[in-house]
Design a protein around this motif. Structure first.
Motif, PDB file in Angstrom:
ATOM      1  N   ASP A  86      94.491 -38.435 107.917  1.00 23.43           N
ATOM      2  CA  ASP A  86      94.991 -37.226 108.464  1.00 23.43           C
ATOM      3  C   ASP A  86      94.228 -35.788 107.955  1.00 23.43           C
ATOM      4  OD1 ASP A  86      96.906 -36.277 110.606  1.00 23.43           O
ATOM      5  OD2 ASP A  86      97.174 -35.019 108.905  1.00 23.43           O
ATOM      6  N   THR A  87      93.938 -35.856 106.828  1.00 19.27           N
ATOM      7  CA  THR A  87      93.584 -34.540 106.165  1.00 19.27           C
ATOM      8  C   THR A  87      92.543 -35.015 104.916  1.00 19.27           C
ATOM      9  OG1 THR A  87      95.602 -33.294 106.201  1.00 19.27           O
ATOM     10  CG2 THR A  87      93.921 -32.540 104.499  1.00 19.27           C
ATOM     11  N   ILE A  88      91.246 -34.297 104.902  1.00 21.65           N
ATOM     12  CA  ILE A  88      90.331 -34.803 103.954  1.00 21.65           C
ATOM     13  C   ILE A  88      89.711 -33.448 103.316  1.00 21.65           C
ATOM     14  CG2 ILE A  88      88.001 -35.569 103.611  1.00 21.65           C
ATOM     15  CD1 ILE A  88      88.215 -37.492 106.239  1.00 21.65           C
ATOM     16  N   MET A  89      89.912 -33.411 102.286  1.00 18.33           N
ATOM     17  CA  MET A  89      89.455 -32.101 101.141  1.00 18.33           C
ATOM     18  C   MET A  89      89.002 -32.673  99.809  1.00 18.33           C
ATOM     19  SD  MET A  89      92.804 -29.811 101.186  1.00 18.33           S
ATOM     20  CE  MET A  89      93.284 -28.953 102.800  1.00 18.33           C
ATOM     21  N   ILE A  90      87.895 -31.891  99.524  1.00 19.79           N
ATOM     22  CA  ILE A  90      87.543 -32.202  97.996  1.00 19.79           C
ATOM     23  C   ILE A  90      87.741 -30.836  97.063  1.00 19.79           C
ATOM     24  CG2 ILE A  90      85.260 -32.473  96.691  1.00 19.79           C
ATOM     25  CD1 ILE A  90      83.958 -33.104  99.499  1.00 19.79           C
ATOM     26  N   ALA A  91      88.540 -31.305  96.157  1.00 14.93           N
ATOM     27  CA  ALA A  91      88.645 -30.228  95.148  1.00 14.93           C
ATOM     28  C   ALA A  91      87.813 -30.263  94.048  1.00 14.93           C
ATOM     29  CB  ALA A  91      90.251 -30.549  94.538  1.00 14.93           C
ATOM     30  N   HIS A  92      87.143 -28.983  93.841  1.00 14.32           N
ATOM     31  CA  HIS A  92      85.911 -28.899  92.851  1.00 14.32           C
ATOM     32  C   HIS A  92      86.632 -28.143  91.607  1.00 14.32           C
ATOM     33  CE1 HIS A  92      83.539 -29.574  96.456  1.00 14.32           C
ATOM     34  NE2 HIS A  92      84.317 -28.756  96.948  1.00 14.32           N
ATOM     35  N   GLU A  96      83.422 -25.535  82.278  1.00 12.69           N
ATOM     36  CA  GLU A  96      82.628 -24.549  81.686  1.00 12.69           C
ATOM     37  C   GLU A  96      82.809 -23.254  82.436  1.00 12.69           C
ATOM     38  OE1 GLU A  96      78.774 -25.873  81.310  1.00 12.69           O
ATOM     39  OE2 GLU A  96      79.258 -27.885  80.158  1.00 12.69           O
ATOM     40  N   LYS A  97      82.618 -23.150  83.772  1.00 15.43           N
ATOM     41  CA  LYS A  97      82.751 -22.063  84.302  1.00 15.43           C
ATOM     42  C   LYS A  97      84.072 -21.254  84.702  1.00 15.43           C
ATOM     43  CE  LYS A  97      78.403 -22.465  86.773  1.00 15.43           C
ATOM     44  NZ  LYS A  97      77.711 -22.720  88.219  1.00 15.43           N
ATOM     45  N   GLY A  98      85.224 -22.486  84.465  1.00 18.36           N
ATOM     46  CA  GLY A  98      86.465 -21.885  84.568  1.00 18.36           C
ATOM     47  C   GLY A  98      86.696 -21.543  86.201  1.00 18.36           C
ATOM     48  N   LYS A  99      86.058 -22.581  86.878  1.00 19.85           N
ATOM     49  CA  LYS A  99      86.058 -22.177  88.593  1.00 19.85           C
ATOM     50  C   LYS A  99      86.949 -23.416  89.169  1.00 19.85           C
ATOM     51  CE  LYS A  99      82.443 -18.718  89.359  1.00 19.85           C
ATOM     52  NZ  LYS A  99      81.209 -18.714  90.240  1.00 19.85           N
ATOM     53  N   TYR A 100      87.636 -22.855  90.364  1.00 22.00           N
ATOM     54  CA  TYR A 100      88.555 -23.893  91.159  1.00 22.00           C
ATOM     55  C   TYR A 100      88.011 -23.647  92.596  1.00 22.00           C
ATOM     56  CZ  TYR A 100      90.821 -24.007  86.820  1.00 22.00           C
ATOM     57  OH  TYR A 100      91.396 -24.161  85.526  1.00 22.00           O
ATOM     58  N   LYS A 101      87.393 -24.648  93.406  1.00 23.51           N
ATOM     59  CA  LYS A 101      87.030 -24.485  94.840  1.00 23.51           C
ATOM     60  C   LYS A 101      87.502 -25.523  95.537  1.00 23.51           C
ATOM     61  CE  LYS A 101      83.012 -21.979  93.551  1.00 23.51           C
ATOM     62  NZ  LYS A 101      81.426 -21.366  93.889  1.00 23.51           N
ATOM     63  N   LEU A 102      87.843 -25.481  96.888  1.00 24.88           N
ATOM     64  CA  LEU A 102      88.251 -26.356  97.752  1.00 24.88           C
ATOM     65  C   LEU A 102      87.610 -26.443  98.991  1.00 24.88           C
ATOM     66  CD1 LEU A 102      90.954 -28.298  98.145  1.00 24.88           C
ATOM     67  CD2 LEU A 102      91.991 -26.218  99.404  1.00 24.88           C
ATOM     68  N   THR A 103      86.923 -27.457  99.375  1.00 20.78           N
ATOM     69  CA  THR A 103      86.335 -27.780 100.907  1.00 20.78           C
ATOM     70  C   THR A 103      87.168 -28.728 101.662  1.00 20.78           C
ATOM     71  OG1 THR A 103      84.155 -27.605  99.681  1.00 20.78           O
ATOM     72  CG2 THR A 103      84.302 -28.828 101.777  1.00 20.78           C
ATOM     73  N   SER A 104      87.412 -28.337 102.844  1.00 23.29           N
ATOM     74  CA  SER A 104      88.102 -28.957 103.780  1.00 23.29           C
ATOM     75  C   SER A 104      87.186 -29.510 104.759  1.00 23.29           C
ATOM     76  CB  SER A 104      89.110 -28.109 104.542  1.00 23.29           C
ATOM     77  OG  SER A 104      90.083 -27.737 103.870  1.00 23.29           O
ATOM     78  N   ILE A 105      87.137 -30.676 104.981  1.00 23.95           N
ATOM     79  CA  ILE A 105      86.179 -31.624 105.966  1.00 23.95           C
ATOM     80  C   ILE A 105      87.209 -31.972 107.457  1.00 23.95           C
ATOM     81  CG2 ILE A 105      84.533 -33.235 106.685  1.00 23.95           C
ATOM     82  CD1 ILE A 105      83.804 -33.696 103.630  1.00 23.95           C
ATOM     83  N   GLY A 211      92.558 -24.306 113.427  1.00 20.18           N
ATOM     84  CA  GLY A 211      93.767 -23.298 113.046  1.00 20.18           C
ATOM     85  C   GLY A 211      94.593 -24.157 111.856  1.00 20.18           C
ATOM     86  N   ARG A 212      94.802 -25.358 111.955  1.00 23.37           N
ATOM     87  CA  ARG A 212      95.372 -26.448 111.003  1.00 23.37           C
ATOM     88  C   ARG A 212      94.793 -26.358 109.671  1.00 23.37           C
ATOM     89  NH1 ARG A 212      96.104 -32.577 109.898  1.00 23.37           N
ATOM     90  NH2 ARG A 212      93.707 -32.546 110.193  1.00 23.37           N
ATOM     91  N   VAL A 213      93.348 -26.474 109.628  1.00 22.66           N
ATOM     92  CA  VAL A 213      92.564 -26.459 108.448  1.00 22.66           C
ATOM     93  C   VAL A 213      92.818 -25.160 107.798  1.00 22.66           C
ATOM     94  CG1 VAL A 213      90.427 -26.364 107.259  1.00 22.66           C
ATOM     95  CG2 VAL A 213      90.918 -28.283 108.964  1.00 22.66           C
ATOM     96  N   ARG A 275      85.049 -24.190 104.766  1.00 20.24           N
ATOM     97  CA  ARG A 275      85.498 -25.478 105.838  1.00 20.24           C
ATOM     98  C   ARG A 275      84.191 -25.942 106.186  1.00 20.24           C
ATOM     99  NH1 ARG A 275      86.093 -22.777 110.900  1.00 20.24           N
ATOM    100  NH2 ARG A 275      83.870 -23.319 110.959  1.00 20.24           N
ATOM    101  N   ILE A 276      83.954 -27.352 106.379  1.00 22.52           N
ATOM    102  CA  ILE A 276      82.911 -28.147 107.067  1.00 22.52           C
ATOM    103  C   ILE A 276      83.505 -28.922 108.141  1.00 22.52           C
ATOM    104  CG2 ILE A 276      81.542 -30.176 106.622  1.00 22.52           C
ATOM    105  CD1 ILE A 276      80.541 -27.931 104.824  1.00 22.52           C
ATOM    106  N   PRO A 277      83.046 -28.414 109.545  1.00 18.35           N
ATOM    107  CA  PRO A 277      81.621 -27.847 109.622  1.00 18.35           C
ATOM    108  C   PRO A 277      81.617 -26.185 109.414  1.00 18.35           C
ATOM    109  CG  PRO A 277      82.222 -28.464 111.753  1.00 18.35           C
ATOM    110  CD  PRO A 277      83.147 -29.051 110.756  1.00 18.35           C
ATOM    111  N   VAL A 278      80.717 -25.593 108.799  1.00 12.49           N
ATOM    112  CA  VAL A 278      80.571 -23.873 108.935  1.00 12.49           C
ATOM    113  C   VAL A 278      80.302 -23.717 110.298  1.00 12.49           C
ATOM    114  CG1 VAL A 278      79.894 -24.043 106.462  1.00 12.49           C
ATOM    115  CG2 VAL A 278      78.007 -24.099 108.228  1.00 12.49           C
ATOM    116  N   ASP A 279      80.561 -22.456 110.299  1.00 12.18           N
ATOM    117  CA  ASP A 279      80.552 -21.716 111.692  1.00 12.18           C
ATOM    118  C   ASP A 279      78.881 -21.520 112.117  1.00 12.18           C
ATOM    119  OD1 ASP A 279      82.997 -20.977 111.849  1.00 12.18           O
ATOM    120  OD2 ASP A 279      82.743 -19.234 110.973  1.00 12.18           O
TER     121      ASP A 279
END
Length: 311
Positions: A86-92, A96-105, A211-213, A275-279
């Motif tokens: 129902d939902t697909i995401m990738i948590a990055h 080392e860089k102390g970064k957190y990112k999130l991609t929704s497909i 809108g849901r994403v 968000r994938i796909p990008v605009d």
């Protein structure tokens, strides 16, 4: 003088031994307390959770550029053999860089699924579980995934209610009720776990899944911000315990605790999102056998994801 120096050295050694022993006792106490809280959380959720879990093959690899990428799959199915994601995401996470990112497909993204031809990306999970979904993401977007976590939506509800008894503040932009199990009226309000889940699952309006994403990413950021505004670190073991019965994952509990504590301990805890796909990289199409799909420019989206992780 030599005698005094020897005595001073002996005293220093004894002090260091005492300090080491005290630190050892403190570490053992913290570990015992954390384990107790974790088990308490597990016991609390086991009363309602479906404990039987499917064992999945997953041949994940660590990203060559230093990111720890975790495939997040949201589902309200508890072990159904052919359920779509129902939902697909990738948590990055980059330590080392102390970064957190999130991609929704977006689940209607039309891609090549190894061994099955072209279909919506969420069909990969139905055809071959998280391993085939991992291969599909690798083939289409060139990203390695080390871990997976299949999260039953009831676990989200339990986590929110345990961490935030008063709810999470959300500005509900319109009336929502269709196919979400609750009715939400517009306006700023605090939502409990059940109503917050309904909010992030709603997609029956003009913008549909887009809108849901957007709402999902907004709520994840809000929850992360609220977690860091509380004295949450002592509660973290119990929170992990509460959600554990609702998660099917190849990630060890200590790894989850480490990542959680590292996030809460950072001064800059912003989560960047994509968000994938990008605009400008897709069009809506009707495909026989698949229905409404998002036909995407693979190279544009692969490049966008790479740039997102490298900036």
């Amino acid at each position: 003088m030599r005698y005094e120096r020897r005595q001073n050295k002996k005293k220093k050694k004894r002090r260091w031994r005492k300090l080491f022993f005290i630190l050892l006792l403190l570490s053992a106490s913290v570990f015992t307390y954390s384990f107790f809280l974790y088990k308490a959380g597990v016991s609390q959720s086991l009363q309602n959770a479906e404990t039987e879990k499917v064992e999945y093959e997953f041949n994940g690899e660590k990203d060559e550029n230093g990111w720890t990428n975790t495939l997040l799959i949201g589902s309200d199915s508890r072990g159904e053999e052919h359920a779509r994601a129902d939902t697909i995401m990738i948590a990055h996470y980059n330590m080392e860089k102390g970064k957190y990112k999130l991609t929704s497909i977006m689940r209607d993204t039309y891609v090549d699924i190894p061994g099955y031809g072209k279909d919506k990306i969420n069909a990969a999970f139905a055809y071959g579980g998280p391993e085939l979904l991992r291969k599909t993401i690798k083939e289409n977007f060139g990203i390695d995934l080390q871990y997976y976590s299949i999260v039953d939506f009831e676990g989200f509800v339990q986590l929110i209610d345990e961490a935030f008894p008063e709810g999470i503040e959300v500005n509900v932009e319109k009336r929502m009720s269709e196919n979400i199990g609750v009715t939400l009226e517009p306006g700023v309000q605090k939502l409990d776990g059940k109503h917050l889940l309904g909010y992030v699952r709603f997609r029956h309006d003009a913008v549909g899944d887009f809108g849901r994403v957007k709402r999902q990413q907004k709520v994840i950021k809000s929850v992360a911000r609220e977690l860091t505004s509380l004295e949450t670190i002592p509660k973290l073991p119990k929170l992990v315990g509460v959600v554990t019965p609702y998660i099917n994952t190849n990630m060890k509990t200590m790894t989850m605790l480490f990542m959680g504590k590292d996030f809460l301990g950072k001064e800059n805890r912003d989560i960047e999102t994509l968000r994938i796909p990008v605009d400008g990289s897709f069009e809506n199409q009707q495909v026989s056998g698949s229905g409404s799909v998002l036909a995407i420019d693979i190279e544009k989206n692969r490049t966008a994801l790479k740039e997102f992780l490298n900036k």
